[in-house]
Design an enzyme around this catalytic site. Structure first.
Site, PDB file in Angstrom:
ATOM      1  N   CYS A 169      64.504  67.522  13.784  1.00 42.75           N
ATOM      2  CA  CYS A 169      63.181  67.821  13.836  1.00 42.75           C
ATOM      3  C   CYS A 169      62.447  68.519  12.435  1.00 42.75           C
ATOM      4  O   CYS A 169      62.809  69.650  12.317  1.00 42.75           O
ATOM      5  CB  CYS A 169      62.794  68.469  15.007  1.00 42.75           C
ATOM      6  N   CYS A 201      59.838  70.831  13.172  1.00 43.73           N
ATOM      7  CA  CYS A 201      60.259  72.082  13.628  1.00 43.73           C
ATOM      8  C   CYS A 201      61.006  72.922  12.474  1.00 43.73           C
ATOM      9  O   CYS A 201      60.874  74.303  12.410  1.00 43.73           O
ATOM     10  CB  CYS A 201      61.350  72.061  14.914  1.00 43.73           C
ATOM     11  N   ASP A 202      61.888  72.054  11.641  1.00 46.55           N
ATOM     12  CA  ASP A 202      62.653  73.106  10.843  1.00 46.55           C
ATOM     13  C   ASP A 202      62.637  72.923   9.334  1.00 46.55           C
ATOM     14  O   ASP A 202      63.042  73.460   8.342  1.00 46.55           O
ATOM     15  CB  ASP A 202      64.272  72.705  11.154  1.00 46.55           C
TER      16      ASP A 202
END
Ligand code: NAP
Length: 309
Positions: free
Chosen positions: A131, A134-135
């Site tokens: 992701c 997300c990261d």
């Protein structure tokens, strides 16, 4: 007993909830995590009609959820562990509670496919990610590899250039699968590089990704990339497609060998009153626009079924 229970709050489930709610069906939507499903992992929404430029996958889905709630759909966070789908009262057995309904709309989508190489599982969350939204932030000024050649890999690679100093798309062929418009933008991006005909053989590191071994599929040659000494690490973002989430349906609903559920054009499965929508369905185009379309059709078919039974 609800008129309909929808399992999964991605775009397909949320559209079904909106249409069911608008049709005044008592509607429960069960989701084990955050709303949005797969699309919540996507940073840019380029091809959903009317999506706002600043939309992310999750912001779009949050609006969809609010819209469905506005028409009375109830949301619950729980994990489905079993389904009893035959007969007029269908049971959805969750970890916390069992719910029953006259119809069930299954919108369980898919989960990211894993490479399956050594080190991948151990280093997930320690440099290996599925992701970018997300990261990506954790890789500011570092190097990143984006594995895959589809829309997701190329779009997310572009998103990662906001943070990383260099992003290399690693693809197992020498031609990308992604749509031409996305490929054009990626090729024009100075931070994006390509490693063709290559797959990941191994990811290594002691509690954090430190090196990665690529195999050239044409020559068999192995090459190792090691993190810059100053950086100490780099990112490996995997975007190689997804697997349908249909294990709970196996043996109950007709599906193909891969696990995609087979429905007719009206989302009917082989079980009366049970509909399947979105990415978990066998279909030719898995996009938000087709997922929402499936959801709308299923809700209207559920209403028709309730009217007739
Ligand atoms: P995808 O289209 O199935 O592409 C998967 C990519 O990963 C392909 O390039 C494939 O290579 C490669 N691959 C598969 N297994 C691999 C393995 N074991 N090792 C190395 N490479 C592997 O998946 P996706 O990009 O996640 O997209 C999924 C669906 O969502 C698609 O329908 C896509 O159009 C849609 N999507 C759309 C958008 C958008 O339109 N904005 C954005 C994201 C996703 P090959 O090419 O050689 O098969």
């Amino acid at each position: 007993m609800y008129d309909t229970i929808i399992i999964g709050a991605g775009p397909a489930g949320l559209a079904a909830a909106l249409y069911a709610g608008r049709s005044r069906l008592s509607t429960l939507i069960i989701e084990k995590g955050a709303v949005g499903g797969q699309i919540a992992l996507t940073s840019d929404i380029e091809n959903y009609p009317g999506a706002l430029h600043e939309d992310t996958g999750s912001s779009l889905c949050e609006r969809m959820a609010e819209q469905a709630k506005g028409f009375g759909a109830q949301f619950v966070t729980d994990t489905v562990v079993d389904l009893e789908l035959e007969g007029s009262e269908k049971k959805v057995v969750c970890q916390d509670q069992t719910y029953s309904a006259k119809t069930v709309i299954i919108a369980t989508g898919g989960s990211p496919k894993k490479i399956g190489c050594s080190g991948e599982a151990e280093l997930t969350g320690k440099g290996v990610s599925y992701c970018a939204t997300c990261d990506g932030f954790f890789f500011a000024d570092l190097e990143v590899f984006a594995i895959g050649g589809g829309d997701a890999a190329v779009e997310e690679a572009m998103y990662l250039t906001k943070f990383a100093r260099k992003v290399t798309i690693v693809h197992r062929r020498d031609q990308l699968r992604a749509a031409a418009s996305i490929v054009e933008r990626a090729k024009a991006n100075e931070k994006i590089h390509f490693l063709w005909d290559s797959v990941v053989e191994e990811i290594k590191g002691n509690d954090i990704v430190e090196s990665i071994v690529f195999k050239n599929v044409k020559t068999g040659e192995l090459t190792t990339h090691t993190a810059d000494e100053e950086d100490g690490t780099f990112g490996v973002f995997v975007f190689i497609g997804f697997d349908p989430v249909s294990a709970l349906l196996r043996g109950k609903i007709t599906m193909d060998a891969v696990g995609y559920v087979i429905t007719d054009d009206n989302m009917h499965t082989n079980i009366e009153g049970v509909f399947v929508v979105g990415d978990v369905r066998q279909k030719s185009l898995r996009q938000v626009v087709t997922a929402t379309s499936d959801g709308a059709i299923a809700a209207m078919q559920a209403e028709k079924y309730l009217h007739e039974h």
